[in-house]
Write an enzyme that holds these catalytic residues in place. Structure first.
Site, PDB file in Angstrom:
ATOM      1  N   CYS B  69      98.826  70.917  66.426  1.00  0.00           N
ATOM      2  CA  CYS B  69      97.724  71.744  66.922  1.00  0.00           C
ATOM      3  C   CYS B  69      98.284  73.022  67.558  1.00  0.00           C
ATOM      4  O   CYS B  69      99.081  72.957  68.491  1.00  0.00           O
ATOM      5  CB  CYS B  69      96.957  70.931  67.956  1.00  0.00           C
ATOM      6  N   CYS B 200      96.197  78.223  62.871  1.00  0.00           N
ATOM      7  CA  CYS B 200      95.328  77.105  63.228  1.00  0.00           C
ATOM      8  C   CYS B 200      95.283  76.194  62.009  1.00  0.00           C
ATOM      9  O   CYS B 200      95.126  76.673  60.880  1.00  0.00           O
ATOM     10  CB  CYS B 200      93.924  77.599  63.582  1.00  0.00           C
TER      11      CYS B 200
END
Lengths: 300, 300
Positions: B69, B200
């Protein structure tokens, strides 16, 4: 105190209506904004998160709690009312927004009790716009079929509307594409709805854009106002709960995320600046007997 | 086991690249999907949630954990590496995706250590597209200025891109409006970037639409592939950690939301069906000494 819960910022729109309708009471608002939005989570998780939030409000001294979150009202309220309160909190009350909203959609007076009054003979079509989870739960359908079985209900999931509001994208071609995307199947029916309920506390911020897209003959129901009106009526009919509520006009705001972060982002929803405190929720572990509750009946 | 963590589904794209590059190892993937997405939460909350997830992976037997992440890598990794591991887990390692991505953006070989090798003389402009929190953290900027101080970095927040991916809105006028909205300030610079990193794990699913909007002369970096390549290199340079990893080719998937719910939604990201288990994370309570850590230096 009156506890008011929402998963995120949206519940501040309902809180505003409560402040207007019932200004004398003491309020504690809790947003589980560290874990919002709830709308696409599984039913079990929504149930657990809501119960943790309600218990925190009880521990702070709230005796009546309003779930201003449609997803929580649709997914967790029955469990809390039928299992948790009788066992652990028999003198506390938790109310949701689905039931008063359905009464208003039908045009019924507040507090109509299924089985005690004959079902409404209202006919025609009404619509609810809501999150994926609220629609899948069929909570609006279940309540409406009890109170007005001959009324047709359109339930429309509106993906991306909550993220649009949270990103401040309230108009413009991008936002209107996704508004239109959800509205088209509702408005292009052979029998379009007479009334549309915005069944998510975020959606009132989209009202200016929605009014441009929805024909003026269709009434759009403001959930904050109707919940406040019907909650005032509930208090009048339940003096045993009303009498427990203190009346100093105090207003506390709590969040599971960073309080300054939350207050900065929530100001637009509430309409004025406020300060918030940090709420640390405790996980609710199921007791062995609760593990045996009928999973399909109550944990849909 | 190698632990791989992401807030939601997106990390499955990185996991896929790891499976391809390093198929022999045992993997445990954890998604905190009951609380995703992290990208707009406060730094403190991202730090707490990431640490709880990492500790769960350690307790399951992982000795090396990759934060797939970007938001966690940007917001929580420094705290974990500088405070948590030395104190509580001196033999465990946690790696992020920001550092290998910056190396790739600059065109450096893996494992370049600031201070030990002279800074790169690379010049020109590169760009990172990421969540609001990753951009605000300036983590990409901090790493890049150490390794290639004469390179110009554009950091662009892309609100709504994660919700678009989660809603399956990967193309069409609505999605492209919000893609273009974030791309315009990057592409219309006097000196547009030579390379763009999708910072992302959700964004690779937008690649077909992005390739239509980004001129073909600009290279788009696939974070999954570069993280896998550079992690393989890290293992080769750290036999003391590599030797602890078991190699039976096993693959476990865990989520904080309902496992069936997660597996049904994650299948598209992973490319094939899988089953998942439920992870119950424990809250990490700060110890008194940790409460006195410099708040601005480490908890940005």
């Amino acid at each position: 105190m009156i506890g008011v819960f929402d998963s995120g910022f949206g519940g501040l729109t309902v809180l505003n209506s409560l402040f207007e309708a019932l200004p004398a009471y003491d309020y504690l608002f809790l947003a589980d904004s560290a874990r919002a939005p709830y709308g696409a989570r599984s039913p079990d998780v929504i149930n657990d998160f809501t119960l943790e939030s309600v218990e925190w409000l009880f521990e702070q001294g709230c005796t009546t709690v309003i779930l201003a979150c449609n997803t929580s009202s649709a997914r967790a309220l029955r469990n809390i009312q039928q299992l948790h309160l009788p066992r652990h909190r028999p003198h506390h009350r938790v109310l949701g927004v689905v039931r008063p909203s359905v009464e208003a959609l039908i045009g019924l007076p507040p507090g109509t009790i299924p089985g005690e009054t004959p079902p409404s003979s209202a006919s025609g079509t009404v619509a609810v716009l809501a999150t994926e989870s609220t629609v899948t739960s069929d909570s609006y359908g279940i309540e409406l079929r009890k109170l007005a079985p001959s009324l047709t209900l359109i339930q429309q999931a509106c993906p991306l509307w909550v993220p649009l509001v949270e990103a401040g994208e309230l108009s413009g071609p991008g936002a209107e594409f996704f508004l239109q995307r959800a509205l088209t199947p509702v408005l292009e029916r052979p029998e379009p709805p007479q009334r549309i309920l915005l069944g998510c506390t975020h959606f009132p911020l989209l009202l200016p854009a929605l009014r441009r897209l929805i024909p003026p003959g269709i009434e759009i129901l403001d959930q904050g106002a109707l919940v406040a009106t019907r909650f005032a009526d509930w208090l009048a009919r339940h003096p045993e709960h009303e009498s427990k509520l203190t009346r100093h006009g105090s207003r506390r705001f709590a969040t599971t995320d960073d309080p300054a972060w939350f207050a900065a982002r929530g100001e637009r929803m509430l309409g004025h600046a406020f300060t918030a405190e940090r709420a640390r929720l405790r996980p609710i572990l199921p007791t062995p007997s609760e593990d045996h509750r009928p999973p399909n009946a109550l944990r849909r």
